[in-house]
Design a protein around this motif. Sequence first.
Motif, PDB file in Angstrom:
ATOM      1  N   LEU A 151      49.818  31.758   0.208  1.00 58.08           N
ATOM      2  CA  LEU A 151      51.032  30.967   0.389  1.00 58.08           C
ATOM      3  C   LEU A 151      51.744  31.355   1.684  1.00 58.08           C
ATOM      4  O   LEU A 151      52.324  30.499   2.367  1.00 58.08           O
ATOM      5  N   LEU A 152      51.692  32.645   2.024  1.00 68.40           N
ATOM      6  CA  LEU A 152      52.398  33.126   3.212  1.00 68.40           C
ATOM      7  C   LEU A 152      51.762  32.610   4.497  1.00 68.40           C
ATOM      8  O   LEU A 152      52.465  32.190   5.435  1.00 68.40           O
ATOM      9  N   PHE A 153      50.427  32.608   4.542  1.00 68.02           N
ATOM     10  CA  PHE A 153      49.737  32.261   5.786  1.00 68.02           C
ATOM     11  C   PHE A 153      49.175  30.837   5.797  1.00 68.02           C
ATOM     12  O   PHE A 153      48.669  30.397   6.838  1.00 68.02           O
ATOM     13  N   LEU A 154      49.260  30.130   4.694  1.00 69.40           N
ATOM     14  CA  LEU A 154      48.699  28.783   4.643  1.00 69.40           C
ATOM     15  C   LEU A 154      49.323  27.842   5.675  1.00 69.40           C
ATOM     16  O   LEU A 154      48.584  27.061   6.303  1.00 69.40           O
ATOM     17  N   PRO A 155      50.661  27.854   5.899  1.00 66.20           N
ATOM     18  CA  PRO A 155      51.202  26.966   6.939  1.00 66.20           C
ATOM     19  C   PRO A 155      50.586  27.221   8.312  1.00 66.20           C
ATOM     20  O   PRO A 155      50.303  26.270   9.057  1.00 66.20           O
ATOM     21  N   LYS A 156      50.372  28.495   8.669  1.00 74.42           N
ATOM     22  CA  LYS A 156      49.757  28.805   9.953  1.00 74.42           C
ATOM     23  C   LYS A 156      48.317  28.275  10.004  1.00 74.42           C
ATOM     24  O   LYS A 156      47.880  27.724  11.029  1.00 74.42           O
ATOM     25  N   ILE A 157      47.586  28.438   8.904  1.00 75.65           N
ATOM     26  CA  ILE A 157      46.198  27.993   8.869  1.00 75.65           C
ATOM     27  C   ILE A 157      46.116  26.478   8.990  1.00 75.65           C
ATOM     28  O   ILE A 157      45.284  25.941   9.753  1.00 75.65           O
ATOM     29  N   LEU A 158      46.950  25.767   8.253  1.00 78.01           N
ATOM     30  CA  LEU A 158      46.936  24.303   8.308  1.00 78.01           C
ATOM     31  C   LEU A 158      47.292  23.801   9.700  1.00 78.01           C
ATOM     32  O   LEU A 158      46.645  22.888  10.230  1.00 78.01           O
ATOM     33  N   ALA A 159      48.342  24.398  10.285  1.00 78.32           N
ATOM     34  CA  ALA A 159      48.767  23.968  11.621  1.00 78.32           C
ATOM     35  C   ALA A 159      47.679  24.266  12.655  1.00 78.32           C
ATOM     36  O   ALA A 159      47.402  23.444  13.544  1.00 78.32           O
ATOM     37  N   PHE A 160      47.051  25.422  12.549  1.00 77.35           N
ATOM     38  CA  PHE A 160      46.001  25.805  13.487  1.00 77.35           C
ATOM     39  C   PHE A 160      44.794  24.873  13.372  1.00 77.35           C
ATOM     40  O   PHE A 160      44.256  24.409  14.382  1.00 77.35           O
ATOM     41  N   CYS A 161      44.391  24.575  12.137  1.00 79.79           N
ATOM     42  CA  CYS A 161      43.250  23.674  11.944  1.00 79.79           C
ATOM     43  C   CYS A 161      43.556  22.291  12.505  1.00 79.79           C
ATOM     44  O   CYS A 161      42.710  21.671  13.156  1.00 79.79           O
ATOM     45  N   GLY A 162      44.773  21.808  12.270  1.00 83.77           N
ATOM     46  CA  GLY A 162      45.150  20.511  12.806  1.00 83.77           C
ATOM     47  C   GLY A 162      45.116  20.490  14.321  1.00 83.77           C
ATOM     48  O   GLY A 162      44.680  19.506  14.935  1.00 83.77           O
ATOM     49  N   ALA A 163      45.583  21.585  14.934  1.00 83.40           N
ATOM     50  CA  ALA A 163      45.602  21.647  16.403  1.00 83.40           C
ATOM     51  C   ALA A 163      44.195  21.757  16.977  1.00 83.40           C
ATOM     52  O   ALA A 163      43.868  21.134  17.993  1.00 83.40           O
ATOM     53  N   ILE A 164      43.344  22.541  16.334  1.00 77.03           N
ATOM     54  CA  ILE A 164      41.981  22.736  16.840  1.00 77.03           C
ATOM     55  C   ILE A 164      41.156  21.458  16.722  1.00 77.03           C
ATOM     56  O   ILE A 164      40.367  21.106  17.619  1.00 77.03           O
ATOM     57  N   LEU A 165      41.358  20.710  15.647  1.00 81.30           N
ATOM     58  CA  LEU A 165      40.522  19.545  15.382  1.00 81.30           C
ATOM     59  C   LEU A 165      40.946  18.300  16.152  1.00 81.30           C
ATOM     60  O   LEU A 165      40.180  17.340  16.229  1.00 81.30           O
ATOM     61  N   VAL A 166      42.150  18.311  16.715  1.00 78.56           N
ATOM     62  CA  VAL A 166      42.626  17.160  17.485  1.00 78.56           C
ATOM     63  C   VAL A 166      42.597  17.540  18.960  1.00 78.56           C
ATOM     64  O   VAL A 166      43.391  18.384  19.408  1.00 78.56           O
ATOM     65  N   PRO A 167      41.704  16.966  19.753  1.00 75.85           N
ATOM     66  CA  PRO A 167      41.543  17.392  21.157  1.00 75.85           C
ATOM     67  C   PRO A 167      42.824  17.313  21.977  1.00 75.85           C
ATOM     68  O   PRO A 167      43.100  18.211  22.778  1.00 75.85           O
ATOM     69  N   SER A 168      43.618  16.254  21.802  1.00 76.81           N
ATOM     70  CA  SER A 168      44.838  16.108  22.603  1.00 76.81           C
ATOM     71  C   SER A 168      45.839  17.216  22.297  1.00 76.81           C
ATOM     72  O   SER A 168      46.503  17.742  23.206  1.00 76.81           O
ATOM     73  N   ILE A 169      45.952  17.585  21.024  1.00 74.16           N
ATOM     74  CA  ILE A 169      46.872  18.675  20.650  1.00 74.16           C
ATOM     75  C   ILE A 169      46.335  19.997  21.172  1.00 74.16           C
ATOM     76  O   ILE A 169      47.085  20.833  21.697  1.00 74.16           O
ATOM     77  N   ARG A 170      45.027  20.201  21.029  1.00 72.95           N
ATOM     78  CA  ARG A 170      44.414  21.453  21.497  1.00 72.95           C
ATOM     79  C   ARG A 170      44.651  21.645  22.993  1.00 72.95           C
ATOM     80  O   ARG A 170      45.025  22.738  23.440  1.00 72.95           O
ATOM     81  N   ARG A 171      44.461  20.587  23.761  1.00 71.36           N
ATOM     82  CA  ARG A 171      44.673  20.681  25.211  1.00 71.36           C
ATOM     83  C   ARG A 171      46.141  20.900  25.551  1.00 71.36           C
ATOM     84  O   ARG A 171      46.460  21.589  26.533  1.00 71.36           O
TER      85      ARG A 171
END
Length: 710
Positions: free
Chosen positions: A442-462
Amino acid sequence: MGTADSSPRDAAKPFYGPFRSGLRRFVFFFSVFVVNVIASLWLADLFWHMGMHRAHYAMLVCFFILNGLLVLGSFHAIFGFFDILAGKKRSVRIMELAEGKQGPLAKRFAVVMPVYNEDSVKTCGRIEAIYRSIEATGHLDSFDFFILSDTRDLDLWVLEETAWTNLCRQLGAFGRIYYRRRRTNENRKAGNIGDFVRTWGGGYEGMLVLDADSLMDGGDIVNMARVMEAYPRLGILQTPPKLIRGSSVFTRLQQFAMRLYGPLFIRGLNFWQLGGGSYWGHNALIRVKPFSEFCELPALPGREPFGGRILSHDFVEAALMVSEGWEVWLAWDIAGTYEEAPPTLADHLIRDRRWCQGNLQHLWLIFARKLPLTVRMHLFMGIMAYLGSPLWFFFLLQGTWLAWDREHSHLSQLPFENVVFRLFHINVTEQSLILTGAVFTLLFLPKILAFCGAILVPSIRRSFGGIIPLCVGLVFETLISILLAPCMMASHSLMVLSIVLGKAVGWGNQNRETDGTTWSDAARFHAFPTLLGIVWSVVAIKIGWIFAAWMSPILIGLILCIPVSVFTSRVRLGKALARYKILSTPEELSPPPVVLLADAAKAAVDPALDAGVKNRTGLIAAVVDPYVNSVHVTLLEFSELSQEEQDIAERCLTEGPSALTKNELSDLLYLAPAMLLMHRAVWVRPAEGIHPIWTEAVESYRRRLDPPTA
């Protein structure tokens, strides 16, 4: 109570119906409640299996509250994540009311910026950027701008006047950009805004409230005004500002975290609050009439810190709006809204001290009648943002006492057969690990979700600099956050204790720029957490190395809070990280147009009208400089000069400003005849008849201000 014609209930159909709103809120809070109850019962069953101790009862109560806050925060991110996956069209968006709208605005709006002892050139630079940005939309005629000063520093007062005059001259904005300084700053920022509403508010449908460090894109401001015109039930439209211009490690950490994780929490918050949202005090558009009728804040019973004037007025103003039937919405899809953050941990905690007192005052209000569920939840979350720290501290102390007692009692514990063992055949170690894993998830899930979303979307990653800077930044931010959390816990606990003991906070100006925290200041500021960490570590080692290892993240954070505070305050380290795009944000790598406008803003600076020249700064310039004196006198109301006031002016001339009290100098600055009298005297009288400070100022006009060229 407001008049009948100002009630929004029959003005328009609700943007989002009450049944669907209630269903969303039920699903969200029921999910939070169920998960928290399951975790709490799991811990209670574990304690029962270990053999109940007196400390367990207090720990269970603390765990239920603390874990509830953790689940609440994590579920904001989870619901926000699924809301993002659903797509923009399927999300609830109040800003869709502005789509397709063209033509001029039908109503007039004010852009108001309260200031208190700020850098006037930078403040006017932000006003200039917003002015030019709105001008580019073609809707400038629908907006007026107000700089509302509560500045107490007399030199800064004069600097504000000259900066405002230069700004208006350069932009041709006299009659569109206004400046007002209150003579008495009663009730701080809330009183400043209230004075504007009572004096000028009747001429405007809405007011965009900014902080001195706020920036907003002109196109977004116009769209917000369109929404307010299109939806008569709208009382407040709050935007989620992004942090910008972070130079120290601390501010870069803050703006990186907010930019990466923030969208999840914002979308999750919007999922359940809908039209029952909250107001954060700035970067928000407010409908003036209901604000004037319902948001006059009464003084709380008793004296400060719990009584007196309400410090965190914004939450209360939103609560009053919602309770009277007006809707408060979060415009989560507004992109062009920005603010700056305190540059160091010490400055952050100083600001938190004011917020802590203001939020704890809401204990008077959370059980008040007529408040809807969403309002009570916002007040509760604001209160627990600070009460959570002493609860966590108490929970850890109880755990330490329990470990000490069991280690040194030499009594064997008689385990009880528990429910989990009977149902799942899980032993006590496995049961503990499962609960620990759930809490950390529960503590780290927001970071994991946000990171996965950023990594998987090229425009956000860049936009964050690429995959490597993003990964390094995430790890670095997580480690520093783990180190900072115990220091924040100890500091917030001290704040709450000082407030309970009756120590009220003053009203100081916010430090927005610094070259770092010195070691001596850090040692003074963080002495308590450091000493606490050392003593606690000794106790933990005496209990046993296993317990010390379990407590090590807390203890290391407390012991290292001084060096962490110093190193995260360093601008040069922040710039070093920026060179490698670590902790970079989209706004840093690709600055928005309004930020570029603010960076290039120079309209407030003009050598012809400058109250910051050596030997004639601020108050001195208001007396000596012909241009500064004329600007200052023009802004004053005419009054007759009494004999006593003439005597004070004469004493200022002959003995210098230092011979007068601050109140006497302030009174002189409000007297137009006195300012004119002193101005003539310093230029006409012989040098022997006035104080040297005036002759030095006059003499400075005979010297070159710019170095001569060869």
